[in-house]
Enzyme design. Structure first.
Site, PDB file in Angstrom:
ATOM      1  NE  ARG B 230     -27.744 100.968 -63.948  1.00 51.37           N
ATOM      2  CZ  ARG B 230     -29.224 101.623 -63.667  1.00 51.37           C
ATOM      3  NH1 ARG B 230     -29.267 102.445 -62.700  1.00 51.37           N
ATOM      4  NH2 ARG B 230     -29.990 101.260 -64.495  1.00 51.37           N
ATOM      5  CG  HIS B 234     -30.539 100.000 -59.484  1.00 49.90           C
ATOM      6  ND1 HIS B 234     -29.681 100.932 -58.694  1.00 49.90           N
ATOM      7  CD2 HIS B 234     -31.090  99.280 -57.826  1.00 49.90           C
ATOM      8  CE1 HIS B 234     -29.500 100.939 -57.517  1.00 49.90           C
ATOM      9  NE2 HIS B 234     -30.376 100.050 -57.067  1.00 49.90           N
ATOM     10  CE1 TYR B 243     -33.350 102.994 -65.240  1.00 49.85           C
ATOM     11  CE2 TYR B 243     -35.019 101.700 -64.327  1.00 49.85           C
ATOM     12  CZ  TYR B 243     -33.802 102.266 -64.471  1.00 49.85           C
ATOM     13  OH  TYR B 243     -32.533 101.385 -63.729  1.00 49.85           O
TER      14      TYR B 243
END
Ligand SMILES: Cc1ncc(C[n+]2csc(CCOP(=O)(O)OP(=O)(O)O)c2C)c(N)n1
Ligand SMILES: [Mg+2]
Lengths: 346, 330
Positions: B230, B234, B243
């Site tokens: 990805r 998100h 993160y």
């Protein structure tokens, strides 16, 4: 005990301003504060859920906890709600105090089996030998224009399942105090957080640890003409509506239930007996919503003191709409005022 | 692997460019307040283009929520994909002939629908196959395991495709499972599982083609794990830099499936700069037209929240709808 800012109209402060050090917090920060202080106080308190560790929670409600307490106590779980709750049952029954996060109430369904089938029943089934002192935190409710399944208010599901306590704060002060009480509670507590007002405002909250007792409602505004009964984000809407009505010389009292199970019937009935009129406000669908239970209890305990039938302002009995139509679904100030009018002109 | 003639290879490239263009556009619309929360597909185009090309005309697609690319290739109009994520239910109301389920936001819930559709196709003697997608994170939900198990038990005509983009919001794959691969989970259910490089569109196509043909022949379900990445956050509500290491992102940007196919095309002499310019123009024009179609949709009437609840509207809903209509009118 209410902090400054959480009472209703000016000059209506119900409690003296406490002489303690305070900090200005949002609800999300107050929730975090409660967990942090309880984790410091009791090493058996654990936090677990999806994205609660390194990310600090999608609403930042667990921000910084993993840095402080490490990954044994702040646990980023695999993506499985049933495991989050099922493992919490195992942890709680053997001495830990899990504070589980379900990322959004709409995603609790995979965990329903564990909640209804076990968490709520463990004490009763084992006649008290094993218990589930655990908290399940769930952001709930609409108003933030999110994708599908992120707006639900299904508190009624849990209220029709004996064995849980159900707590829903409406402001930062209560969020901290009630969550502290929930973590210290001996039974499973479902703690639903009104995400719409997570960061909508700040108020002064005592910096030290304190508990707001579970099972006690709070009169958020005193009044004499009608009682508005609400919880979570609807409390602010009711206070808002009360201000609007005050301009038309209608003096509304607002009861913030804070805990739906066990319900503080005494405070609620006392208020209704005083005003003779009541309107219940909730976001959840109308049919078999908790408003129905409240109306029933008022009828059982104050029917003869009522000047008019109790009204309900609720969501409709439909799937919660996506962003475009959300505003048409949610209770509004106007709908509350109209319901009050109908009790006044009955 | 089945030979793809050059025109089909160019089609794959075009499909991936189209996806990148509409994904970029959605992010821009979101920043301008014209789009809701959007889950970007950047970096995952090869999985979606490869599987879509292997699907037959009548095959069913059962997506999760990061499959806009394959949805559009299967016939869902882009403006409806946009409408859904902009907060309009009509975005899931495609025409009858589009064999595609609506987006499934509850993670993992679609796997069992895939198994069910696969069984339905088998029982009704339909030649088609069900292709269902999900993320690496969704393999931790019980639904994934139940779906695979049941598909195996009933020899459902289902192909399960995991888009392993290595993250489930902030949780990396190694915190999701101790298993070395996700593909190996298939073995526990007695069905074949295969791991492919999801940024290699040919590998994806070959694996999907084989699995789909197998299901079509009635030989049972297959699990495909496509390893990809990805490249975006998100969703537009997320900040992956909280993160995820910058170096990891950089590394995977170097493995961008679109660049990779482009290099291949150039090496084979199948692509020249002029074509790229034309294609990019075409893609942007198509996207702009779709945005126009989105914004030309008349607003949804508030009472539509009632009209699709039941085949026949019960009286209490009629009453509630009436009260809303009166309120909106006044
Ligand atoms: C049952 C459920 N739990 C939690 C969520 C919130 N959520 C949305 S996407 C996501 C991560 C999904 O990860 P993955 O399956 O790997 O798919 P990806 O987002 O990487 O495409 C989470 C936790 C959800 N939508 N549904
Ligand atoms: Mg993923």
């Amino acid at each position: 005990m209410s902090a400054p800012g959480s009472q209703g109209a000016e000059g209506r402060a119900l409690h003296a301003v406490p002489e303690v050090a305070t900090e200005k917090l949002t609800i999300a920060q107050a929730v975090r504060d409660a967990m942090l202080l309880e984790m410091e106080r009791d090493e058996k308190v654990l936090v677990l859920g999806e994205d609660v560790g390194v990310d600090g929670g999608v609403f930042r409600a667990t921000d910084g906890l993993i840095e402080r307490f490490g990954s044994d106590r702040v646990i980023d779980m695999p993506l499985a709600e049933s495991s989050i709750i099922g493992m919490s049952v195992g942890l709680a029954a053997t001495g830990f105090r899990p504070v589980a996060e379900i990322q959004f109430m709409g995603f609790v369904y995979p965990a329903i089996n564990q909640l209804f089938g076990h968490a709520a029943r463990m004490r009763n089934r084992t006649r008290g030998r094993l218990t589930c002192p655990m908290v399940v935190r769930m952001p709930y409710g609409g108003g933030i224009h999110p994708p599908e399944h992120h707006s639900e208010s299904y508190e009624a599901l849990f209220l029709n399942t004996p064995g849980f306590k159900v707590v829903i704060p409406s402001n930062p002060h209560d969020a901290k105090g009630l969550l502290t009480a929930a973590i210290r509670d001996e039974d499973p507590v479902l703690f639903m957080e009104p995400k719409r007002i997570y960061r909508a405002f700040r108020e002064a909250v005592p910096a030290d640890s304190f508990a707001v007792p579970i099972g006690k409602a709070h009169i958020a505004r005193t009044g004499t003409d009608v009682t508005l009964i609400a919880w979570g984000s609807m409390v602010r809407l009711c206070l808002d509506a009360a201000e609007v009505m005050a301009r038309e010389a209608i003096d509304a009292e607002v009861v913030d239930l804070r805990t739906l199970n066990p319900l503080d019937r005494e405070t609620m009935i006392e208020s209704v007996v005083k005003t003779g009129r009541a309107v219940v406000v909730h976001e959840a669908p109308r049919t078999a919503g908790f408003g129905a239970e409240i109306v029933t209890q008022i009828n059982e305990h104050a029917l003869l003191q009522l000047e008019a039938p109790v009204q309900r302002v609720t969501g409709f009995d439909v799937i919660f709409p996506l962003a475009h139509n959300e505003k048409h679904y949610l209770p509004s100030r106007e709908r509350i005022v109209a319901a009050v009018q109908s009790t006044l002109h009955f | 692997m089945p030979e793809l003639d050059p025109s089909r290879v160019r089609d794959l490239y075009r499909d991936m460019i189209m996806m990148r263009a509409f994904d970029d556009k959605a992010l821009k619309l979101q920043r301008q307040g014209r789009m809701g929360t959007w889950p970007p597909i950047k970096g995952q185009e090869a999985v979606q283009a490869g599987v879509a090309m292997a699907m037959g005309e009548d095959d069913w697609l059962i997506p999760a929520f990061r499959e806009h690319g394959v949805m559009v290739l299967r016939g869902v109009p882009l403006h409806l994909v946009y409408a859904y994520w902009a907060g309009d239910e009509r975005g899931s109301s495609y025409s009858e002939d589009v064999r595609c389920f609506p987006v499934a936001v509850p993670v993992g819930s679609q796997w069992q629908h895939g198994a069910g559709v696969g069984l339905s196709l088998k029982l009704s003697g339909d030649d088609a196959v069900a292709v269902t997608f999900g993320g690496d994170g969704s393999t931790s939900e019980g639904d994934f395991h139940e779906g695979l198990n049941c598909a195996g038990v009933f020899d459902a005509r289902t192909v399960f495709v995991i888009q392993n983009n290595q993250w489930a919001i902030s949780v990396p794959l190694h915190q999701q499972t101790r298993a070395e691969t996700l593909a190996q989970k298939a073995h526990a259910y007695g069905i074949p599982g295969i791991q492919v490089d999801g940024n290699d569109v040919f590998a994806v196509y070959a694996a999907a083609d084989e699995a789909i043909q197998r299901a079509r022949r009635g030989e049972g379900p297959t699990l495909i794990e496509a390893v990809t990445y990805r490249l975006g956050d998100h969703t537009t509500a997320d900040d992956a830099s909280r993160y995820r290491a910058e170096e990891e992102l950089k590394e995977w940007e170097g493995k961008d499936p679109i660049l990779r196919l482009r290099r291949y095309l150039e090496q084979k002499g199948l692509w020249v700069e002029d074509q790229e310019v034309v294609l990019q123009e075409e893609a942007h024009k198509w996207v702009d037209d779709q945005v126009k179609a989105l914004e030309e949709m008349p607003p949804q009437a508030p009472e539509e929240m009632f009209t699709s609840m039941y085949a026949e509207m019960p009286p209490h809903l009629s009453e509630q709808m009436q009260s809303l209509v009166e309120e909106v009118r006044s």
